[in-house]
Scaffold this active site. Structure first.
Site, PDB file in Angstrom:
ATOM      1  N   ARG A 227       0.908  -1.234   0.057  1.00 21.21           N
ATOM      2  CA  ARG A 227       0.016  -0.010   0.010  1.00 21.21           C
ATOM      3  C   ARG A 227       0.866   0.969   0.205  1.00 21.21           C
ATOM      4  O   ARG A 227       1.992   1.049   0.533  1.00 21.21           O
ATOM      5  CB  ARG A 227      -0.946   0.087   1.404  1.00 21.21           C
ATOM      6  CG  ARG A 227      -2.020  -1.016   1.249  1.00 21.21           C
ATOM      7  CD  ARG A 227      -3.017  -0.626   0.283  1.00 21.21           C
ATOM      8  NE  ARG A 227      -4.315  -1.517   0.384  1.00 21.21           N
ATOM      9  CZ  ARG A 227      -4.426  -2.619  -0.501  1.00 21.21           C
ATOM     10  NH1 ARG A 227      -3.402  -2.855  -1.593  1.00 21.21           N
ATOM     11  NH2 ARG A 227      -5.493  -3.426  -0.485  1.00 21.21           N
ATOM     12  N   HIS A 275      -1.220   0.354  -9.677  1.00 22.10           N
ATOM     13  CA  HIS A 275      -1.855  -0.385  -8.725  1.00 22.10           C
ATOM     14  C   HIS A 275      -2.398  -1.607  -9.456  1.00 22.10           C
ATOM     15  O   HIS A 275      -3.267  -2.050  -9.357  1.00 22.10           O
ATOM     16  CB  HIS A 275      -2.712   0.341  -7.956  1.00 22.10           C
ATOM     17  CG  HIS A 275      -3.159  -0.624  -6.730  1.00 22.10           C
ATOM     18  ND1 HIS A 275      -3.628   0.057  -5.514  1.00 22.10           N
ATOM     19  CD2 HIS A 275      -3.219  -1.757  -6.319  1.00 22.10           C
ATOM     20  CE1 HIS A 275      -3.931  -0.710  -4.576  1.00 22.10           C
ATOM     21  NE2 HIS A 275      -3.800  -2.003  -5.004  1.00 22.10           N
TER      22      HIS A 275
HETATM   23  P1  NDP Z   1      -1.380 -11.502   5.269  1.00 17.88           P
HETATM   24  O1  NDP Z   1      -2.322 -11.092   5.960  1.00 17.88           O
HETATM   25  O2  NDP Z   1      -1.648 -12.970   4.613  1.00 17.88           O
HETATM   26  O3  NDP Z   1       0.242 -11.564   5.514  1.00 17.88           O
HETATM   27  C1  NDP Z   1       0.435 -10.196   5.918  1.00 17.88           C
HETATM   28  C2  NDP Z   1       1.975 -10.439   6.589  1.00 17.88           C
HETATM   29  O4  NDP Z   1       2.200  -9.144   7.065  1.00 17.88           O
HETATM   30  C3  NDP Z   1       2.057 -11.337   7.806  1.00 17.88           C
HETATM   31  O5  NDP Z   1       3.102 -12.278   7.615  1.00 17.88           O
HETATM   32  C4  NDP Z   1       1.895 -10.665   9.078  1.00 17.88           C
HETATM   33  O6  NDP Z   1       2.584 -11.382  10.124  1.00 17.88           O
HETATM   34  C5  NDP Z   1       2.803  -9.418   8.546  1.00 17.88           C
HETATM   35  N1  NDP Z   1       2.508  -8.242   9.357  1.00 17.88           N
HETATM   36  C6  NDP Z   1       1.226  -7.442   9.603  1.00 17.88           C
HETATM   37  N2  NDP Z   1       1.303  -6.580  10.538  1.00 17.88           N
HETATM   38  C7  NDP Z   1       2.726  -6.627  10.932  1.00 17.88           C
HETATM   39  C8  NDP Z   1       3.402  -5.733  11.904  1.00 17.88           C
HETATM   40  N3  NDP Z   1       2.864  -4.944  12.558  1.00 17.88           N
HETATM   41  N4  NDP Z   1       4.595  -6.149  12.016  1.00 17.88           N
HETATM   42  C9  NDP Z   1       5.310  -6.999  11.384  1.00 17.88           C
HETATM   43  N5  NDP Z   1       4.794  -8.084  10.273  1.00 17.88           N
HETATM   44  C10 NDP Z   1       3.338  -7.690  10.202  1.00 17.88           C
HETATM   45  O7  NDP Z   1      -1.766 -10.475   3.859  1.00 17.88           O
HETATM   46  P2  NDP Z   1      -1.274 -10.974   2.027  1.00 17.88           P
HETATM   47  O8  NDP Z   1      -0.078 -11.743   2.007  1.00 17.88           O
HETATM   48  O9  NDP Z   1      -2.682 -11.611   1.538  1.00 17.88           O
HETATM   49  O10 NDP Z   1      -1.442  -9.360   1.623  1.00 17.88           O
HETATM   50  C11 NDP Z   1      -0.344  -8.403   2.162  1.00 17.88           C
HETATM   51  C12 NDP Z   1      -0.874  -7.167   1.621  1.00 17.88           C
HETATM   52  O11 NDP Z   1      -0.697  -7.028  -0.047  1.00 17.88           O
HETATM   53  C13 NDP Z   1      -2.394  -6.710   1.756  1.00 17.88           C
HETATM   54  O12 NDP Z   1      -2.842  -6.249   2.714  1.00 17.88           O
HETATM   55  C14 NDP Z   1      -2.540  -5.659   0.501  1.00 17.88           C
HETATM   56  O13 NDP Z   1      -2.209  -4.451   1.258  1.00 17.88           O
HETATM   57  C15 NDP Z   1      -1.312  -6.024  -0.705  1.00 17.88           C
HETATM   58  N6  NDP Z   1      -1.931  -6.508  -1.843  1.00 17.88           N
HETATM   59  C16 NDP Z   1      -1.386  -5.553  -3.093  1.00 17.88           C
HETATM   60  C17 NDP Z   1      -1.840  -5.846  -4.263  1.00 17.88           C
HETATM   61  C18 NDP Z   1      -1.347  -5.059  -5.191  1.00 17.88           C
HETATM   62  O14 NDP Z   1      -1.934  -5.441  -6.502  1.00 17.88           O
HETATM   63  N7  NDP Z   1      -0.478  -4.036  -5.195  1.00 17.88           N
HETATM   64  C19 NDP Z   1      -2.797  -6.865  -4.349  1.00 17.88           C
HETATM   65  C20 NDP Z   1      -3.094  -7.500  -3.249  1.00 17.88           C
HETATM   66  C21 NDP Z   1      -2.639  -7.380  -1.917  1.00 17.88           C
HETATM   67  P3  NDP Z   1       2.273 -12.609  10.841  1.00 17.88           P
HETATM   68  O15 NDP Z   1       2.235 -13.813   9.806  1.00 17.88           O
HETATM   69  O16 NDP Z   1       3.005 -12.857  12.020  1.00 17.88           O
HETATM   70  O17 NDP Z   1       0.795 -12.551  11.191  1.00 17.88           O
END
Ligand code: NDP
Length: 312
Positions: A227, A275
């Site tokens: 994002r 995006h």
């Molecule tokens: P997930 O929820 O599967 O994974 C999120 C990861 O981020 C997890 O490993 C989580 O840790 C980690 N995380 C969250 N908060 C923190 C924190 N405060 N500190 C450290 N690590 C953190 O999400 P996805 O992989 O499915 O998607 C990720 C993002 O990609 C989406 O939220 C979206 O914003 C973006 N996206 C962008 C797209 C684009 O076209 N540009 C398309 C699709 C998605 P833990 O494993 O420990 O919970």
């Protein structure tokens, strides 16, 4: 069974086609077109992305809110979003594959000096640049969830030296795990190509800033496909101009569409895409959404329910 589609993006007919193919008994309604005369209490599900504030709370008997995207920041922005029913993220194989393609393409772009070769071509310069061993190219993934996990899997097959930073510790073979605020500095210090795949939450907003960029080794690269709110733009531009960051691939922006005249548009060290790192393909995503609805109808817990406290 009734579902209301509430989205700022006009893809309702596509979704109607694919979702009713999966669930022939589903009555597919579209906000606001079908709102007139609708008994709001009769609607079971909302399939939503960036709904106007307060719309979803008008449906008192929703069994779940199903996000049209992997990230739910566009839904949680609604202060009146119902919080007593599950909010489910989208997890979709096409979305994951598309993101993995995007990440691999740009990691390899930087790893193989493609930006420098493009500049050399423009200058009519014939000059070989060193070819690094991928085992000595340190790629760091911010986040190791659905998307980053798959990208890590494929990067590992190419033998990159991988690390991840997540909230909780991870145990993925071939990926050195760092976690929590205390693990961030060491993760950054060893990362030559930084890939951001975090959700946008209170804890991650602005995480790519002057302080964190300075902790990356000189000449590092950034790939942000999560994002725009993860990046403090002025800090990134300063780090690019100072040469500390050698290049940045940006798919997402604080303001979208990226305004005309924004320095990113013409910056020689920036590659940008609108995006589109990975798009939700409704024909595959509908299979997943239908599966989640079937689970709820069968009395089972839905998949990928958002932890509202953590914000993802
Ligand atoms: P997930 O929820 O599967 O994974 C999120 C990861 O981020 C997890 O490993 C989580 O840790 C980690 N995380 C969250 N908060 C923190 C924190 N405060 N500190 C450290 N690590 C953190 O999400 P996805 O992989 O499915 O998607 C990720 C993002 O990609 C989406 O939220 C979206 O914003 C973006 N996206 C962008 C797209 C684009 O076209 N540009 C398309 C699709 C998605 P833990 O494993 O420990 O919970």
């Amino acid at each position: 069974m009734k579902l209301i589609f509430v989205s700022a993006e006009d893809r309702a007919e596509d979704w109607r086609h694919h979702l009713t193919e999966q669930l022939p008994d589903l009555e597919f309604l579209v906000w606001p077109d079908d709102a007139d005369g609708l008994d709001f209490a009769s609607v079971d599900y909302a399939l939503a992305w960036k709904p106007p504030v307060g719309v979803l709370k008008q449906f008192p008997n929703l069994k779940a809110i199903l996000s049209l995207g992997a990230g739910v920041d566009g839904l949680l922005i609604d202060p009146e979003l119902p919080t007593d029913i599950p909010l489910c993220r989208l997890v979709d194989r096409s979305l994951t594959q598309g993101m993995t393609e995007y990440v691999l393409y740009h990691v390899i772009h930087y790893h193989r000096h493609m930006a420098e070769y493009a500049a050399q071509q423009k200058a009519g310069q014939w000059k070989a640049l060193p070819q690094e061993d991928p085992r000595r190219r340190r790629v760091g993934l911010l986040g190791l969830g659905e998307l980053a996990g798959d990208a890590a899997d494929k990067l590992r097959a190419l033998e990159f030296d991988l690390a991840s930073w997540s909230r909780l510790p991870k145990d993925m073979a071939g990926v050195t795990s760092f976690h929590g605020p205390d693990g961030l500095d060491a993760f950054l210090a060893r990362t030559q190509i930084l890939v951001c795949l975090l959700p946008l939450t209170e804890a991650t907003r602005g995480i790519i800033n002057a302080g964190t960029l300075a902790k990356l080794p000189a000449g590092a690269f950034l790939i942000n496909c999560a994002r725009g709110g993860h990046v403090v733009d002025d800090d990134l531009l300063a780090a690019l101009d100072a040469g500390h960051i050698a290049g940045a691939t940006l798919d997402v922006f604080n303001e979208e569409p990226l305004p005309a005249g924004h320095p990113y548009w013409t910056h020689p060290k920036v590659i940008l895409t609108p995006h589109t790192a990975s798009l939700t393909l409704s024909h595959t995503a509908a299979e997943y959404v239908a599966g989640n609805i079937r689970r709820i109808e069968a009395g089972e817990a839905p998949l990928n329910v958002v932890d509202l406290g953590a914000g993802y």
